[in-house]
Design an enzyme around this catalytic site. Structure first.
Site, short mmCIF file in Angstrom:
data_model
loop_
_atom_site.label_atom_id
_atom_site.label_comp_id
_atom_site.label_asym_id
_atom_site.label_seq_id
_atom_site.Cartn_x
_atom_site.Cartn_y
_atom_site.Cartn_z
N GLU A 86 0.83 -1.21 0.00
CA GLU A 86 0.00 0.00 0.00
C GLU A 86 0.87 1.25 0.00
OE1 GLU A 86 -3.62 0.28 2.49
OE2 GLU A 86 -2.54 1.92 3.49
N THR B 100 -3.89 4.85 -1.86
CA THR B 100 -4.91 5.39 -0.98
C THR B 100 -5.57 6.62 -1.59
OG1 THR B 100 -3.39 6.83 0.24
CG2 THR B 100 -3.66 4.57 1.04
#
Length: 613
Positions: free
Chosen positions: A22, A53
């Site tokens: 991520e 994100t």
């Protein structure tokens, strides 16, 4: 469109679990460009996918889309784009989904994001999307979006905004899965026993899709505290006590974080029905590399489609999947001023440590400290997890109902006197370093100059010092004194004139408004290293740098905090008018005094001889 992550999970075959990585969009252009190189290097480890994100209310939407598209297309890495649905203007969901399709992105992590604030009749949200399940259902019902695979979030430690118990949250999770989710990615956690118990309850509730647990290697003590607080993460007593023992030694904290992540992953993947793990990188590289390497998982992506039993038969007994083993917080282990430590606390993510003039990539993960690392660092920014805001309703209640500037000053003073645990700019209590300059911070605050970042001057303190130390033991650390605050434009002009007339070259400043007006006496390209350290066997490490790009990125964030806080009050209320007015009227100012050998130099300039304050 590229192969969907849901399909890759179904066809994954290997003697070890998969992993995904991520990332968040950095706030500066050079940080963004350098992150692409970092993603490319980490891609060589063989992640099944990467995820990007999406900021609260879509505030990073353009950069999120750009980063996800580049990772997917230019670097040929299967990419999952996070997408939040609340506090988004009508039509923006469709725009984001269409933009993702245009970039070849086929996988979405559907999130609720920030909850609506105040009464919904005055919050500008799309009424179609109130919960994460609404976004999943909407994507599934639109023929043009049928090619997307959809992940949803789960919270083994509970959601910070939840109004129900664990059983109720699992029921909400089931609603998201029943709406059409293909798999689940969990928020990060450290309580493995709690996760294993939670996973059994989820399966007992009839949820059969794959669960991918989120794991974040601890990078620094301060970033660990900040992120776990934002996520509402439960910290096992053993983990917390072991970290407290080593919190002043950055290398030991980093090593501990790697070893903890490895031990967690081994337990999770052998004791639960888990096909892989999701690693939260904070845009950092070295710890992730070490985790993957020491697990023995570092090799190219799989190439042979096959059925993974762990996925197709979740009711089967778990079997091992592998036998391989306050203001500015200047130091990674503490928040310094923190007379309002947003500046520092927010970014205690690691930033470039600095090697020579170039600050090369190899140093970016070394003993970072503070928000102002180098603006070229891929980790420069504020990775609020999964579209959440730093300002929450419980905090806003504690800050009261400000109707005048004096009310705002009173809040900051209560924080300085430890009568408040947080401010909108300081998510942690006041730290010991602030006490070294607290009388000066009080004086500024009483004159309605609201400090949101500061640090005292330090001339060669030992790196093991419990208040100002950082980095490995056996070194010495240094700091130039600086202070940051919000003031009226007339005060900016007074400051500017006094620095010009009486600064004698010792003082640099930056000043900017929410409307992007900007003033400085720093030449183009000028950079002020305000924290540095000398350690055995290393070049000088410049861990905190203040220059134009990083200051303006912080200014944008700091100004947005006023708007976030204002949104908790009705539109015509005195509180909202005050806070919105402050945002548009006041300037953020940063002043650095270069004489670090005189701890009072900056304060003498501000308070003596035709004092500004």
């Amino acid at each position: 469109m590229a192969m969907r992550l849901a399909d890759r999970i179904k066809t994954y075959i290997s003697d070890r679990p998969f992993f995904t990585l991520e990332f968040f969009p950095p706030r500066t252009d050079q940080g963004f460009e350098n992150l692409l190189l970092r993603i490319a290097r980490l891609a060589s480890l063989g992640p099944l996918a990467v995820s990007i994100t999406w900021g609260a209310g879509g505030n990073t939407s353009d950069r999120s889309l750009e980063l996800a598209g580049l990772a997917q297309h230019d670097y040929d890495i299967p990419t999952v784009m996070h997408l939040t649905c609340t506090n988004m203007e009508k039509g923006s969901i469709d725009e984001a989904l269409n933009a993702a399709k245009e970039r070849g992105i086929s996988s979405i992590l559907a999130l609720r994001g920030d909850p609506p604030r105040g009464d919904e009749d005055w919050i500008p949200t799309d009424p179609r999307f109130v919960h994460g399940a609404d976004l999943v259902r909407y994507i599934r019902e639109q023929p043009e979006y049928s090619d997307f695979s959809i992940a949803v979030a789960a919270y083994p430690d509970g959601h910070t905004e939840s109004t129900t118990d664990e059983d109720g949250e699992i029921e909400y999770l089931k609603q998201k899965v029943d709406a059409g989710a293909d798999y689940i990615i969990t928020q990060l956690f450290y309580d493995v026993d709690g996760f294993l118990r939670w996973e059994k309850k989820v399966r007992a509730a009839g949820i059969t899709v794959p669960i991918i647990p989120g794991v974040m290697p601890i990078q620094t003590y301060s970033s660990f505290l900040r992120v776990t607080k934002l996520c509402g993460t439960k910290i096992p007593v053993k983990v917390m006590s072991e970290l407290v023992e080593i919190r002043h030694d950055d290398q030991k904290v980093k090593d501990y974080g790697v070893n903890l992540a490895i031990s967690m992953i081994k337990r999770i993947t052998t004791e639960a029905n888990i096909p892989g793990v999701h690693l939260c990188t904070l845009n950092l590289e070295k710890s992730v590399q070490r985790v993957i390497s020491e697990l023995g998982w570092s090799f190219p992506n799989y190439s042979k489609p096959a059925t993974n039993k762990l996925i197709t038969d979740v009711s089967a007994p778990s079997t091992p999947t592998t036998n391989r083993p306050s203001d500015l917080v200047i130091s990674p282990h503490k928040a310094t001023d923190s007379a309002t430590s947003k500046l520092a606390v927010v970014a205690k993510q690691e930033t470039e440590g600095g090697k020579g003039e170039l600050n090369n990539a190899a140093s970016w993960d070394d003993f970072p400290n503070g928000r102002f690392g180098d603006y070229k660092s891929p980790a420069f920014g504020d990775p609020n997890p999964w579209g959440t805001s730093n300002v929450s309703r419980p905090q806003a209640v504690q800050w009261g109902h400000p109707k005048t500037d004096a009310d705002i000053s009173g809040m900051f003073l209560r924080y300085l006197h430890s009568k408040l645990a947080t401010t909108p700019f300081s998510p942690e209590p006041l730290f010991p370093e602030s006490l070294m300059i607290i009388q000066h911070l009080e004086r500024l605050t009483k004159k309605n100059w609201w400090t949101v970042g500061s640090q005292p001057a330090i001339d060669g303190a030992q790196s093991a010092d419990e208040v100002v130390g950082w980095g490995p033991k056996g070194g010495y650390v240094y700091q130039k004194c600086f202070v940051e605050f919000f003031v009226e434009q007339a005060d900016v002009e007074r400051i500017e004139k006094k620095i010009q007339d009486k600064g004698l070259g010792w003082i640099d400043y930056f000043a900017a408004s929410a409307e992007d007006e900007f003033r400085t006496n720093v030449p183009d390209g000028g950079r002020n290293a305000v924290t540095w350290g000398v350690f055995p066997g290393q070049e000088v490490a410049q861990s905190t740098i203040i220059e134009k790009e990083s200051f303006l990125a912080w200014k944008d964030e700091a100004c947005s905090i006023w708007a976030d806080w204002a949104s908790f009050y009705p539109p015509e209320s005195a509180e909202r008018k005050l806070l919105e007015g402050i945002r548009t009227r006041r300037w953020l100012v940063s002043i650095v005094h270069h004489d670090y050998k005189d701890p009072d130099a900056l304060w003498k300039f501000l308070f003596e001889d035709e004092a500004l304050v």
